[in-house]
Design an enzyme around this catalytic site. Structure first.
Site, short mmCIF file in Angstrom:
data_model
loop_
_atom_site.label_atom_id
_atom_site.label_comp_id
_atom_site.label_asym_id
_atom_site.label_seq_id
_atom_site.Cartn_x
_atom_site.Cartn_y
_atom_site.Cartn_z
N THR A 1 34.07 53.52 39.11
CA THR A 1 32.91 53.92 39.91
C THR A 1 32.75 55.43 39.78
O THR A 1 33.51 56.08 39.07
CB THR A 1 33.12 53.56 41.40
OG1 THR A 1 34.07 54.47 41.97
CG2 THR A 1 33.63 52.14 41.56
N CYS A 2 31.78 55.99 40.48
CA CYS A 2 31.58 57.44 40.40
C CYS A 2 32.73 58.20 41.03
O CYS A 2 32.93 59.38 40.72
CB CYS A 2 30.26 57.84 41.06
SG CYS A 2 30.16 57.43 42.82
N GLU B 1 33.31 52.81 53.79
CA GLU B 1 32.04 52.43 53.14
C GLU B 1 32.17 51.05 52.51
O GLU B 1 33.19 50.73 51.91
CB GLU B 1 31.62 53.50 52.12
CG GLU B 1 32.65 53.79 51.02
CD GLU B 1 32.33 53.05 49.75
OE1 GLU B 1 31.34 52.30 49.73
OE2 GLU B 1 33.09 53.20 48.79
N PRO B 2 31.15 50.21 52.65
CA PRO B 2 31.25 48.81 52.21
C PRO B 2 31.00 48.59 50.72
O PRO B 2 31.35 47.54 50.20
CB PRO B 2 30.17 48.12 53.05
CG PRO B 2 29.12 49.17 53.24
CD PRO B 2 29.88 50.47 53.37
N GLY C 1 17.18 55.83 38.91
CA GLY C 1 18.12 54.72 38.87
C GLY C 1 17.62 53.60 39.77
O GLY C 1 16.67 53.78 40.54
N GLY D 1 20.20 51.07 40.93
CA GLY D 1 21.40 50.34 41.29
C GLY D 1 21.63 50.29 42.78
O GLY D 1 20.75 50.61 43.59
#
Length: 425
Positions: free
Chosen positions: A49-50, A112-113, A187, A189
């Protein structure tokens, strides 16, 4: 059998290192196959992930150094540079780490989910690549269950905060009236979807979604009454954009200094607020050098995020306890599974000996032997055969001075202090 979790994240590595170690979706299958070949294992998964890139591996043959060397070589980094930012967790610690990650306890934004969905995507990709076997499969399922319990039994998911929420919160600090502002989202996403939802709820005047494919941009735009454009339309849209938030999977920057400079001239240098959430970065860092641009990266969101975390700190303590219990329970069940093959083999051997003695007793009865004598011989014969192999091994261990093994055997056969007492008459 050993589990290994290793990688880098926002706490150990800068955005420069993270973007160099990130895997693109197109790289994942090949990387998983290489990883399994290296570790001589059929079980591996990659979460990228980022904010983190992590490898989850079931292995017996290689240490962490060899796997780190592969990761450095794959991304063309020096091993020293990667090792300076990397962490390694093994077995119990690896299980607990995965559960903490999936529960949002290790995220930039506590609780965070989105990370759970990203973890599920990593599992799905690994399954499709054929690199998830029974052990890693069980671990992922236990991880998902632990994360679900954390969400259900604690308040860690309340007062929603995320990187997307943090970006919008920062925009609110800069623009006092978002209802008069126009936003360009690059983006389509999950993160940009969250940004669009937050901006829409705050009543932003106009939202434009730019994406590589117009179809995906249009789907997202329709959900929030926004406008859809292609990436090639970004320079024209910049002129009217007060807020620019970008999060794509592009390996190259999408927005450069020249395009922004041109837009600023047409805007008569009216300020633009930009947040680049992507890793690798979508916006050239040089854009931040322009006088009328406020450019923030993922790492710059830490302070904003901290303000939104206070209400979750208490819930995090309860969540940590749930994760610890979940990890201990999983490892306990896993160790129990290790005994299954031994128990199965022992049962099969015992049943074979039983059948042999039973057949012998049946033949004796058929030949007219006394039934009581047959039963006594059956019991004695079965006892002798069941005890023969353990007796031989115990004598051998005793001769070798293996006191620890003898003590374990006493525990295995449940031989308490009173076990030598004579049976009641």
């Amino acid at each position: 059998m050993a589990f290994l979790a290793l990688g880098i994240n926002h706490k150990t590595a800068s955005v420069d290192v993270r973007e160099r170690v990130a895997f693109t979706p197109e790289q994942l299958v090949e990387a998983l196959q290489q990883l399994c070949q290296l570790t001589q294992s059929r079980e591996a998964a990659i979460l990228s992930t980022c904010n983190r890139s992590e490898l989850y591996i079931e292995h017996e043959h290689l240490g962490a150094d060899s796997i780190l060397a592969w990761l450095a070589n794959y991304h063309h980094l020096s091993l020293e540079e990667l090792r300076a930012s990397a962490y390694v967790h093994e077995d119990d610690a690896a299980v607990r780490h995965m559960m903490r990650v999936a529960s949002g306890l290790d995220s930039l934004v506590l609780g965070e989910p989105q990370i759970l969905g990203q973890m599920k995507s990593a599992y799905a990709v690994a399954r499709e690549a054929g690199t998830v076997g029974p052990l890693l499969g069980r671990l992922f399922q236990a991880t998902f269950s632990a994360a679900k319990q954390v969400r259900t039994d604690t308040a860690i998911g309340e007062n929603p905060v995320s990187v997307a929420f943090a970006a919008v919160s920062l925009a609110k600090q800069i623009f006092s009236d978002l209802q008069r502002s126009q936003a360009l989202l690059i983006g389509a996403g999950e993160t940009i979807t969250l940004v669009a939802r937050h901006l829409h709820d705050l009543g932003v005047k106009r939202i434009v979604v730019a994406n590589r494919t117009l179809e995906r941009a249009s789907m997202l735009a329709a959900e929030f009454g926004a406008h859809a454009v292609l990436l090639s339309d970004i320079p024209a849209e910049l002129v009217n954009s007060d807020i620019v938030i970008s999060s794509t999977a592009s390996q190259l920057p999408i927005l450069g200094k020249g395009a922004v400079e041109s837009a600023l001239k047409l805007r008569k240098h009216k300020p633009i607020f930009m947040v680049d959430i992507a890793v690798p970065r979508d916006i050239e860092p040089e854009v931040g050098e322009l006088d009328d641009v406020y450019l923030y990266s993922v790492d710059d969101l830490h302070e904003v995020v901290a303000e939104n975390l206070k209400s979750r700190q208490g819930a995090a303590l309860a969540a940590e306890q749930l994760v610890s219990v979940g990890a201990e329970d999983f490892m306990s069940r896993l160790r129990e599974l290790a005994a299954v093959d031994v128990l199965r083999a022992y049962r099969q051997q015992s049943e074979r000996l039983r059948d042999e003695e039973l057949s012998k007793a049946q033949r004796m009865l058929a030949n007219g032997s006394n039934a009581e004598d047959v039963l006594i011989q059956l019991a004695r014969g079965l006892t002798n055969k069941l005890l023969h192999a353990p007796s031989v091994q115990l004598k051998k261990l005793s001769a070798e001075g293996r006191v620890d093994a003898l003590a374990m055997a006493q525990e295995l056969f449940a031989l308490g202090e009173g076990s030598t007492d004579k049976p009641p008459q």
